[in-house]
Design a protein around this motif. Sequence first.
Motif, short mmCIF file in Angstrom:
data_model
loop_
_atom_site.label_atom_id
_atom_site.label_comp_id
_atom_site.label_asym_id
_atom_site.label_seq_id
_atom_site.Cartn_x
_atom_site.Cartn_y
_atom_site.Cartn_z
N LEU A 1 -2.89 3.99 -1.09
CA LEU A 1 -2.28 3.62 -2.38
C LEU A 1 -1.02 2.78 -2.18
N CYS A 2 -0.27 3.06 -1.13
CA CYS A 2 0.91 2.23 -0.80
C CYS A 2 0.47 0.79 -0.53
N GLU A 3 -0.62 0.64 0.23
CA GLU A 3 -1.14 -0.71 0.51
C GLU A 3 -1.47 -1.43 -0.80
N GLN A 4 -2.14 -0.68 -1.70
CA GLN A 4 -2.53 -1.31 -2.99
C GLN A 4 -1.31 -1.68 -3.81
N ALA A 5 -0.28 -0.83 -3.75
CA ALA A 5 0.95 -1.13 -4.51
C ALA A 5 1.57 -2.43 -4.00
#
Length: 332
Positions: free
Chosen positions: A133-137
């Motif tokens: 999710l950090c990557e997507q953010a």
Amino acid sequence: MKLLVIGGGRFVGRHLVEAALARGHEVTVFNRGLSAPPPPGVTALAGDRRQDLSALRGGRWDAAVDTCGYLPREVAAMAAALDAAVGRYLFVSSVSVYASFASPNDESSATGTIEDPDTEVVDGRTYGPLKALCEQALLSRLGAARSTIVRPGLVVGPLDPTQRFTYWPARIARATGGEPVLMPGDPGDAVQFIDARDLAAFMLGLLEAGRGGIFNAASPPGQWCFGDVVEACTAVSGRRLRRVWADAPTIERLGLKAWVDLPLWLPPQGAYAAFMRSDVSAALSAGLQIRPLGGTVADTLAWHRALPPAEQAFTLAGLTPERESDALQALR
Ligand SMILES: NC(=O)c1ccc[n+]([C@@H]2O[C@H](COP(=O)([O-])OP(=O)(O)OC[C@H]3O[C@@H](n4cnc5c(N)ncnc54)[C@H](OP(=O)(O)O)[C@@H]3O)[C@@H](O)[C@H]2O)c1
């Protein structure tokens, strides 16, 4: 290059800072100031990324490397704060992002999901999906063109706070006169990891080349097996030992945990069978270089031996001499 390192006070970030200085880059670190002070020549900005990014205001950097992002909201906030301030944002993610480790993952493999994406509990269950999710953010704020994502496998070497790799050079160096040492699985079992200094050099290379994309970063699958680690540790310390190999059912019967009590090893069958067999061909094509195993072992052992005696005890990974002796006794 003007480089901002978010974190930078320990292990991966510290090696990155030192490598960047050695390559002639101008380095700023942003952290809370709780970890080691930066080396001379580095500009230090103080702040807690979860609460206050004001110290970053007005800065301009060619690139930022985020070494300590664990929650999507903190990466989203950092990417927003740096949107107008950096050219490229490299996020240090993890191979733990993948949904399954039943077979080897490449960068296109599905990533894991989580029931509560807003959880702030980072543990063995949530760490990987939260990193995804950090990557997507990051991608949704800066876009693929300005984002670089590096997914390291197990990171090892000097300064490693986890003790997972360090246990083996230190344990084998303690062996005297042919004593038995408990070893997990089989000498041919797969291992995969990356020296933090090779990871640092790889990330700097990506930034210097202005490369976007997603890269698993670790030794090539199949390059080393557990027996190679044991041989390298034995060669470096010059010790004689009797290797006592215990297979997965035996380890379980002894009440020992793979990865924790016998670190760097996962059962070759089961849910994590391919955790240490990630595909790294994209990283190799982009310049990843892996140093010889003996160098990592020797430098890790030298670093460990120079620690204050209280910090040399294995409290996070590995077996105490007493537990190992009990296990060996039970195997007689
Ligand atoms: N170890 C592995 O095997 C492994 C494998 C795959 C991926 N990774 C990834 O590699 C990265 C680096 O790991 P690491 O163990 O070297 O470092 P880390 O523990 O993630 O980060 C430590 C650094 O971040 C700073 N920091 C921590 N919390 C902060 C906050 N709230 N605000 C500002 N700064 C903060 C610390 O300085 P202060 O304490 O001074 O603030 C320190 O400089 C991580 O993202 C990890 O997920 C590690």
